[in-house]
Write a protein that holds these residues in place. Structure first.
Motif, PDB file in Angstrom:
ATOM      1  N   TYR A 128      24.550  83.780 -22.222  1.00 40.42           N
ATOM      2  CA  TYR A 128      25.754  82.960 -22.275  1.00 40.42           C
ATOM      3  C   TYR A 128      25.339  81.502 -22.401  1.00 40.42           C
ATOM      4  O   TYR A 128      24.296  81.093 -21.888  1.00 40.42           O
ATOM      5  N   GLN A 158      26.754  77.385 -21.938  1.00 41.15           N
ATOM      6  CA  GLN A 158      27.775  76.507 -21.357  1.00 41.15           C
ATOM      7  C   GLN A 158      27.553  75.101 -21.898  1.00 41.15           C
ATOM      8  O   GLN A 158      26.590  74.417 -21.514  1.00 41.15           O
ATOM      9  N   LEU A 172      31.636  79.154 -19.707  1.00 43.40           N
ATOM     10  CA  LEU A 172      30.577  79.882 -20.389  1.00 43.40           C
ATOM     11  C   LEU A 172      31.129  80.661 -21.577  1.00 43.40           C
ATOM     12  O   LEU A 172      32.263  81.155 -21.531  1.00 43.40           O
ATOM     13  N   GLU A 187      23.641  74.377 -21.226  1.00 40.95           N
ATOM     14  CA  GLU A 187      22.944  75.205 -20.250  1.00 40.95           C
ATOM     15  C   GLU A 187      23.078  76.656 -20.691  1.00 40.95           C
ATOM     16  O   GLU A 187      24.163  77.090 -21.120  1.00 40.95           O
ATOM     17  N   PHE A 223      22.497  80.749 -19.812  1.00 41.69           N
ATOM     18  CA  PHE A 223      22.396  81.703 -18.724  1.00 41.69           C
ATOM     19  C   PHE A 223      22.089  83.094 -19.263  1.00 41.69           C
ATOM     20  O   PHE A 223      22.780  83.583 -20.165  1.00 41.69           O
ATOM     21  N   GLY A 231      20.034  79.788 -14.748  1.00 36.84           N
ATOM     22  CA  GLY A 231      20.338  78.886 -15.855  1.00 36.84           C
ATOM     23  C   GLY A 231      19.146  78.038 -16.282  1.00 36.84           C
ATOM     24  O   GLY A 231      18.258  77.719 -15.481  1.00 36.84           O
TER      25      GLY A 231
END
Lengths: 116, 116
Positions: free
Chosen positions: B36, B38, B44, B88, B90, B109
């Motif tokens: 994911y 962000q 996200l 960021e 993840f 993250g």
């Protein structure tokens, strides 16, 4: 095009206050989730709900409760806010069964809560 | 229970250089793996996923990830990054089923910063 809406982008509350964070989704998803996001800790699951009036504790439920009276709305409640609950809160939803695997979670933009 | 480890909390990369964001998971059974992303001030978004079949999966914006079962890894790569990739990232895994629904477990993250 917004599909998961969190009512507040920023919130400042005092220690001891009862705080309500609201989340609404328009995709008719069965599952809804509340996460908190902290630097270095990633996303941690607080509570989730798989149906109206149904809920399950996540990994860090202490100090929180939730309410799901309607399918589209999932509320996170801080019974007595503390400074340790200062964080970014993310709401997410997914469809049932394999939906989370195939389509993923849909996230809201987050509520940044500061408790002073 | 499964867990996800992202070894790098921050990765600075020059624009147009290649990048690899590392993700390792632990699980005694088969899992499904996700990345994911962000972007600043957003929730996200699902970037790509591995469910089965080809171990190399791609996203629409040039990222790819390779599932390596023997090394229990799912590293994310891009051959040439752009300023717009600043975000960021993840890594997440799902297997555990609660009332028939799969639950995502997120890593901590990796913040990717692109240097002009």
């Amino acid at each position: 095009d917004v599909k998961v809406t969190q009512s507040s982008r920023y919130l400042v509350k005092r220690t001891g206050e009862k705080v309500f964070l609201e989340c609404v989704q328009d995709m008719d998803h069965e599952n809804m989730f509340w996460y908190r996001q902290d630097p270095g800790l990633g996303l941690r699951l607080i509570y989730f709900s798989y149906d109206v009036k149904m809920k399950e504790k996540g990994d860090i439920p202490e100090g929180y409760s939730v309410s799901r009276e309607k399918k589209e709305r999932f509320s996170l409640i801080l019974e007595s806010a503390s400074t340790s609950q200062t964080s970014m809160y993310l709401c997410a939803s997914s469809s049932i069964g394999q939906g989370a695997r195939i389509y993923g979670y849909t996230f809201g933009s987050g509520t940044r809560l500061t408790v002073v | 229970a499964q867990s996800v480890t992202q070894l790098d909390s921050q990765v600075p990369v020059f624009e147009e250089a290649p990048v690899e964001l590392r993700c390792n998971y632990s699980s005694s059974v088969s899992v499904y793996l996700f990345w994911y992303v962000q972007y600043p001030n957003q929730g996200l978004q699902l970037l790509l996923k591995y469910l089965s079949g080809s171990t190399l999966v791609e996203s629409i914006n040039g990222f790819e990830a390779e599932f390596n079962k023997s090394q229990t890894s799912f590293h994310l790569r891009k051959p040439s990054v752009h300023i717009s990739d600043t975000a960021e990232y993840f890594c997440a895994v799902t297997r555990e089923k609660i009332r028939g629904n799969e639950k995502l477990t997120f890593g901590t993250g990796t913040r990717l910063t692109i240097i002009p």
